[in-house]
Scaffold this active site. Structure first.
Site, PDB file in Angstrom:
ATOM      1  N   CYS A   1      95.950   2.000  51.178  1.00  0.00           N
ATOM      2  CA  CYS A   1      95.446   0.782  51.803  1.00  0.00           C
ATOM      3  C   CYS A   1      94.438   0.141  50.850  1.00  0.00           C
ATOM      4  CB  CYS A   1      94.780   1.141  53.125  1.00  0.00           C
ATOM      5  SG  CYS A   1      93.983  -0.247  53.924  1.00  0.00           S
TER       6      CYS A   1
ATOM      7  N   ASP B   1      98.952   5.066  53.098  1.00  0.00           N
ATOM      8  CA  ASP B   1      99.938   4.454  53.986  1.00  0.00           C
ATOM      9  C   ASP B   1     101.289   5.140  53.743  1.00  0.00           C
ATOM     10  OD1 ASP B   1      98.356   2.527  55.274  1.00  0.00           O
ATOM     11  OD2 ASP B   1      98.585   1.118  53.618  1.00  0.00           O
TER      12      ASP B   1
END
Lengths: 135, 135, 135, 135, 135, 135, 135, 135, 135, 135
Positions: free
Chosen positions: C32, C53
């Site tokens: 992220c 992620d």
């Protein structure tokens, strides 16, 4: 031998509205007409025909004047039990017999047959009434 | 080596009606043609080709004059077992061989290959008869 | 940093026929870019970027002259592993890089990202070759 | 022919603690040793053996001094590809070969074979080290 | 009429080790012996017995000296096709016939019958060899 | 007896925008109007009607001026509980009663009935407002 | 009370390409505005409103100049937690608030609410930008 | 490198009662320590280690005096992201680090790793407190 | 009112062997005896009792001298249709009535009731014959 | 704040037989007591507590003299809605409150909480009556 004479109908209670009836019959069984992949002479003696086939038969139709009576459909499908008949004939024959008996606006028959020789087959055939437009 | 000569056909029992035949063959296997991601020299010696590939082959077609005979299709698919061949060739080759043998109104072949290197591949190819309109 | 230079191609073995290749890569991971919902300073030190992620990347395309080589695609997707990048950029960037490398007739990339903050996101972007009609 | 010499091991990194390793290999294939249900002379010529069998092989064991190396296990399982061998032999043979190579405290091999003749078979065999009590 | 004479066996290839064989046969069909819930006189004429029943038969056993041959088991199960027989008899009869033919260390037969009259039935029976300890 | 007077409505809070409301009611039950497949005299005495039928009723509509109140719909569906009524009538009657009460731009009712005699039925009927074009 | 002021946006990183963003929020909860089916005076005292409702909210849109920031969307959806509000209003209100904040080319909001009184409801509403053609 | 110092604990709020805490972490990723099955020199340069591995880590324990703090567990699991480490070490290392930090009455760690080379691995290890009887 | 007099039995065809019969009846319905959660005065008038309840009833038993006849069981379960009765009573009453009628070696009845007020209930009760040891 | 005073009971209708009651409540929600992983100051203002948590609460017990009344259980579970409380406390508190109110022979409470920070938690606690043997 398939016995279309077993099919009975009743008047469509809502003839003014086009609506759809779907019926699924997961307990269809017939025999393979050949002494082929899954059977030999010995088995033919056993069953007076070829190896058993199993299928789910799905029927979808838009009724016109009559609907097929559920119990009579069950008996008609039972009449294939000890017949030797190919997949393609099963599906097209049911479509022919039902469309003669019910004269629907439209009808589709799908035969979803169990795996044989590692291959699964699904046959789909459709009838449309010749001089009426289905919705 | 794929052997299309193994494919046999039988006359379409309902040639006047367009209907669809779907067959799914979850037991397809061939070999990877490269010494690539999953194989090296040692393995090549072992299998006289590359690492094994596995796939489900789905075939959908509208028969014209003939249908493909199920057992012969099984043998034809077995003939890829020890061949080194890329995914794209598998699917397009099956489509070519079957459409030559069956001359369908329309045919689609889908090869759904198992994960390799964390990536799953599905290849889809379609044939349409040149001078007849499929439904 | 995404490295499109890793992408390699091979000639489309069936260039005359439009057919479809679908690849699904369930092991995509990036970071992220923000110090946002799921990360703080301490975590940033840990990973030299934001919180991890995870996504499944699905790619569908109709090849023109070349196909993407599977192993090189895997390496390209690995090159996002330690990059801070937003969901929308991941999907559009992969679409840009692949459509430049492969020059497909058509391509769709779908990024299906794991739940973050109780919300799951799926981004879908499509490229169509400018002067050729895709089927 | 199964080649147990392909199996390689590495030292168990945590030999003081009994723990369990489970591996599932959904891509096992061998040949049927008979000219039976699914094959005939013609097919035998095609594959130099009987019809293909497919299975998922599950292996669970408690390592003692060594663990089986994953890639070597893959190659060992590939070595059954063109062998004619019965289901019962497949499972017991893998158990014998692996327990000789790995000398585990305990090991179970399960072979889950695809439907043949409308019947699915699953074979389960277990080895226990003779003079050590497994947990 | 069930024909246990169809059952054939082959020597257990690993008689020194207790191991388990599970077989599942999802295509069992027989007839209901009564003119009961789902049939009447008309149907009896149609099928020379009662309404069709469908079941999945699961068999688990530990072989002693012999194993049951798969194709002969298939033929034996086919021999129930046109017999009128109650659920409880189907399961116990298969267990009796198989345990006589195979003399296993232990055997369990489960008959999982399709819904009739809105009720689904599953019958489970177990045989244990009288003078040998099963594992 | 179905009691459409039980149906209540409330003003559509967003009348300017066409939007869709879907409701699924998995607990519908009524009685079979015949002494047919699944019932006989004894049972008729028991239930003052035929054998019980069970269905899931799905309703989808685009509201115009009013929406159907959820609790009143539940009571209306309960009012079929001890009525003998055919499948086709159930679905078309619900569609008639609801479209009179709610005057929707469009409404579809699907009755998905449990298996009877080995056959499952699904009936689908649609209403469209006569003088307004639905989207 | 729903607080649209919580919604924040960020510039669409690929404004030249129409692409789709789907978000699913399975943890939506609000209160029933009525003292109806599932609540009475006692409960109203407990929660200062009606009985709790639960839903999954699905949002699909094609961004124009901005995208909705994920964390701000989460906070906005939390702001319904202790509000009494009907299903139809929930879905149309979210659509109104989001389309004002994001000015998308197109947006659909689906509210899939848990069973109440044996009936499940799903509401679907769509917004299209007035003077731009969405793809 | 795994950083057990990241693990934090909080006092068990119900120390008098034996109860069980299960946590499942589907987003674990580390690197393969070898240049083996799925990686080569080029890839090693890319990731400063081997090919990525992905797993779900399941942890079950009976707390004694303290419980593990959820966020600190997340950070600890993230600390494996760029480490080259074998499956067996991952699971036993997590078990060692957590049982030192939490001193549970009993703890089991399961690592369920994604398919590599067509084989999926699941490793299970258990710790029991030496001088206290777990329930 | 439940009518145990409807239950009929037939002689156990294999009384010397302990075996298990499992029956599942997914179409059980009765009424709630209270004017409680889901009903009020108006509804009570409608159904002459409380709101409808729906359940799946599972029955497992080891027969001694007799088995329960399937059709009579269906009629017995139908006899609860218009009775107001609590969940706990439904399950224990069926167990009492059936164990009196069938005198099994052992019997378990499970009532799996649909969600009411957001809560699903499952009640399980077991009977064991007093002076015979069940296996 | 959890309000155990809301719990009501009714006399066990079958006190002589040990039987089991299982209830599952998939709509539990409370707040996180910390300003931790998923919340910050701004959110705390919004909800007068921390971020929302969601869980399914499963309760299994063997009643002694009384059973818990279903509607009162629903209200009791609602009373956690706006409380900040840790997972471990939720489960043990429900077990304490219910075992005081119902004095069961045995009771187990399982809290299955939604993913937070990529980790899902399930807490299980059991109570056994001190001076009575449960079956």
């Amino acid at each position: 031998m398939p016995k279309p004479a077993l099919l009975e109908t009743f008047p469509n209670p809502y003839p003014k509205r086009d609506y759809e009836i779907f019926m699924t019959c997961p307990e269809f069984t017939s025999l393979c007409p050949m002494g082929g992949i899954e059977s030999d002479a010995k088995e033919l003696e056993l069953l007076e025909g070829g190896a058993p086939d199993f299928a789910t038969i799905n029927i979808t139709y838009t009724p016109a004047r009559v609907c097929v009576e559920l119990k009579s459909l069950k008996l008609y499908l039972w009449s294939f039990r000890n017949d030797g008949i190919f997949y393609e004939r099963v599906v097209n024959r049911i479509l022919d017999d039902l469309s003669v008996a019910v004269k629907p606006k439209q009808m589709t028959v799908v035969g979803d047959f169990n795996v044989r020789g590692g291959i699964k087959s699904v046959i789909t055939a459709t009838y449309r009434a010749p001089k009426r437009r289905a919705r």
